[in-house]
Design an enzyme around this catalytic site. Sequence first.
Site: not given
Ligand SMILES: N[C@H](CCC[C@H](N)C(=O)O)C(=O)O
Length: 302
Positions: A84, A184, A233, A242, A245
């Site tokens: 994250c 992703h 997400e 994100c 992301g």
């Molecule tokens: N939902 C993402 C985790 C958090 C990603 C995002 N909040 C960031 O800042 O990278 C996943 O399941 O891989």
Amino acid sequence: MNRIPFLKMHGLGNDFVVIDRRSGPARGLALDARQIRRISDRRLGVGCDQFILIDPAEDDPLAAGGADAVMRIHNADGGEVEACGNATRCVGFLLMAETGLARTTIATAAGHLLASADGEGTAAGLITVDMGPARLDWQQIPLSGPADTLHLADTLRLADTLRLDGVSEGPLTDPVAVNVGNPHVVFFVDDAEAVDLERLGPPLEHHPAFPRRTNVEVVHLIGPDRIRMRVWERGVGITAACGTGACAAAIAAIRRGLTGRTVQVVLDGGPLSITWTDDNRVLMSGPVATSFEGTLDPSLLA
Ligand SMILES: N[C@H](CCC[C@H](N)C(=O)O)C(=O)O
């Protein structure tokens, strides 16, 4: 039982409940997915996109080889995930504020990540994290079968799946798959604002081509080395930002020849700067903020 203290933090509006289990009433606190879901619920609990635990490096296998602390990440659905980006900047900020140093190493399931404070130090709240390497092979995403991760059109058979799920395929074709610790899938479109992510996000997150599900980004170019990105997400839904992301979208744009190796990614919550170095490190720079401190209502842990 002492009430469990937490920090509410965010990176560009992607928000977190952060619990430090290294000392105090939260030391050694055990939490299960049901409790994390309830704490993360915006109606029933504190509310957050991700739930973050800071653990001591001592005796933790994730910290083998030397790290200042361990960070564990759970999405709002309770599932533990590997990375994250926005939360890593927040935890880096906390650790550097504790030590007064301008660098810190955070151990995560995706590896050891180096966070550093830019020129003004942590006071400005601008933090850079080396998110590690981009993983580009289909097995690293992971995908359910061999594919060219730069052009997933045929492999995903998206059109069939999306039509089967009763959602229009819309502008989403021929994406790029990237792993930056987490999976992703990045679609380049004419107008990211116009994509109905609420409808298209879920069938893509759960598409059978992604055995560990995926985060979904829609991107359009807004200028030289500048892209606009919105995100659905994994385990959460649409968020204001994100970090991983933004890293994935920048890597996809660079691989497609749309930008240079430093890209400004404009998210709903604001911009992040991403650099993909020649030796395959992904550097992410951006702000962090602490919203408030609180303690968990014991009913959330029942
Ligand atoms: N939902 C993402 C985790 C958090 C990603 C995002 N909040 C960031 O800042 O990278 C996943 O399941 O891989």
